[in-house]
Design a protein around this motif. Sequence first.
Motif, mmCIF file in Angstrom:
data_model
loop_
_atom_site.group_PDB
_atom_site.id
_atom_site.type_symbol
_atom_site.label_atom_id
_atom_site.label_comp_id
_atom_site.label_asym_id
_atom_site.label_seq_id
_atom_site.Cartn_x
_atom_site.Cartn_y
_atom_site.Cartn_z
ATOM 1 N N CYS A 264 -29.008 -17.016 -29.991
ATOM 2 C CA CYS A 264 -27.853 -16.163 -29.676
ATOM 3 C C CYS A 264 -26.858 -16.077 -30.843
ATOM 4 O O CYS A 264 -26.310 -17.089 -31.273
ATOM 5 C CB CYS A 264 -27.149 -16.698 -28.431
ATOM 6 S SG CYS A 264 -25.695 -15.709 -28.030
ATOM 7 N N ILE A 279 -23.168 -9.593 -26.661
ATOM 8 C CA ILE A 279 -23.180 -8.263 -27.280
ATOM 9 C C ILE A 279 -24.459 -7.489 -26.930
ATOM 10 O O ILE A 279 -24.792 -6.507 -27.575
ATOM 11 C CB ILE A 279 -22.991 -8.332 -28.809
ATOM 12 C CG1 ILE A 279 -24.058 -9.224 -29.449
ATOM 13 C CG2 ILE A 279 -21.585 -8.771 -29.162
ATOM 14 C CD1 ILE A 279 -24.139 -9.106 -30.947
ATOM 15 N N CYS A 281 -27.568 -8.049 -27.347
ATOM 16 C CA CYS A 281 -28.552 -7.889 -28.426
ATOM 17 C C CYS A 281 -29.976 -8.144 -27.935
ATOM 18 O O CYS A 281 -30.935 -7.864 -28.656
ATOM 19 C CB CYS A 281 -28.219 -8.802 -29.590
ATOM 20 S SG CYS A 281 -28.434 -10.554 -29.205
HETATM 21 S S1 SF4 Z 1 -27.898 -10.738 -25.345
HETATM 22 FE FE1 SF4 Z 1 -25.977 -11.856 -25.224
HETATM 23 S S2 SF4 Z 1 -26.549 -13.899 -24.588
HETATM 24 FE FE2 SF4 Z 1 -28.415 -12.910 -25.247
HETATM 25 S S3 SF4 Z 1 -28.598 -13.510 -27.392
HETATM 26 FE FE3 SF4 Z 1 -27.507 -11.556 -27.381
HETATM 27 S S4 SF4 Z 1 -25.365 -12.096 -27.337
HETATM 28 FE FE4 SF4 Z 1 -26.499 -13.941 -26.786
#
Ligand code: SF4
Length: 468
Positions: A264, A279, A281
């Motif tokens: 993350c 975010i 991602c």
């Molecule tokens: S989607 Fe959110 S929780 Fe998952 S790695 Fe990206 S920033 Fe981190």
Amino acid sequence: MEPVQDAKSYKQEFMKKWTPYFKKRYGFFFIISIISLVMPFIKINGNHIFLLSFDKKQLQLLGVAFDMQEFYLMPFLLIMLFMFIFFLTTLGGRVWCGWSCPQTIFRVIYRDFIEGWLLGMHSRRNKQKKVDSSKVENKVKKSIAVLIWTLLAFVAASNFMWYFVPPEDFFAYITNPAEHKVLIGFVVMITLFLVYDVVWLAEDFCIYICPYARIQSVMYDNNTIMEIYDYKRGGAIYDPSGAKIADKPAEGDCVGCMACVNVCPTHIDIRKGLQLECINCLECADACAPVMASLGKENLIKWTSYEAMETGKTKIFRFRILAYIAILTLAFTALLLLGSKKEHMLLNINRSSELYAIKDAGVVENHYKFLFQNTDSVDHTYYFEVVGRDDIKISRPTEPFKLSSGSKVYKVVVLYTDKALANNDRKDTPIPIKIRAFAVDDKQKIVVERDSVFFYPSAEVLKEKANR
Ligand code: SF4
Ligand code: SF4
């Protein structure tokens, strides 16, 4: 829980079909970057697709140029922009952050591509591990990474400026920096900011500075698509107050491998639930998928909605989404209607301070100041007429005049009449007139009409003048 019997073949089968999100995102980043770089160079009818030129005091949109006087279109554009952001966030959460935001794209280029892939400073899969900055080798690598990114940041800063100073002017200006210090200053400042932001501020920008991060959660509802850890299958790692209760749940499929946490970029644990820092991602979903596949199970981290987790289906067309679509459609229709009424030249008419002048033989003159502006992308020759009035003639200017694209000119205009237009003993008579100005070479398209007034003196004044 015990792995299923055919876990190995499940994983083989899964890996054959699986396309991680990061591959799709990187492909999307590439397309967006190319579009951003190329778009300023594309012209339609001599105008750009988007250009907000403070120099020319002009907005060019989809090949149509709008001048300052036509900035009434701006509110509709802003309404559309905000409505689109609301619509997108309600529908897909922080999909903008994960898939399109320049900050995310720049961080992927710097962190994953330059530092990770090119210089081998760290693994894309572990963003929590700090690089040992005391080692000379790492210092050298860091310097190279910053240098490469500085060059790319300069390109990005220039690319940004091309939406305000078109590339054809930009490249001419930077060859003469002494005369364009403001432009050079902007490019240098943006470049330095991008270096500081991407190298040192990193995801702290998303967490602490970006205003969008602060407001987006209020737009979420149960059907908003986002990154969700399936705690029912995976098991609880945190209690409802957010306190960690275990590294690995007592019951559930999560094996506590920490792959989702390590990857993350904002250093959070998705297993805690929806967090402001996420975010979108989808790196954690990519990290968990092969771990679960090796156990013959489905991914515990999904890009879905809470509604779909409960019922298996996300309701896309709900009231808020339909309301945003309706407002977007209205604003777009208004924009099209107003845009289609666009005039390709501007004309402002001001009368002189004196009402009229009486010449010999009872000829009456009215004086005006006309402002003509060529808002078209090519040069034209302009003239004008008094609509429907043979008795009011043009004395000055005597012939059509040329105006280059974008330029404007003030013309002293004299209209006169040698006819008796009114017969009022005591009062001057205002006679409404309509002025039609046009491009002589394109009368069909480039034509505007403005109302004005021609003052005709009272009989008393005319008599007085005649007796002098
Ligand atoms: S989607 Fe959110 S929780 Fe998952 S790695 Fe990206 S920033 Fe981190
Ligand atoms: S990657 Fe999956 S299995 Fe590993 S800790 Fe995260 S949720 Fe659990």
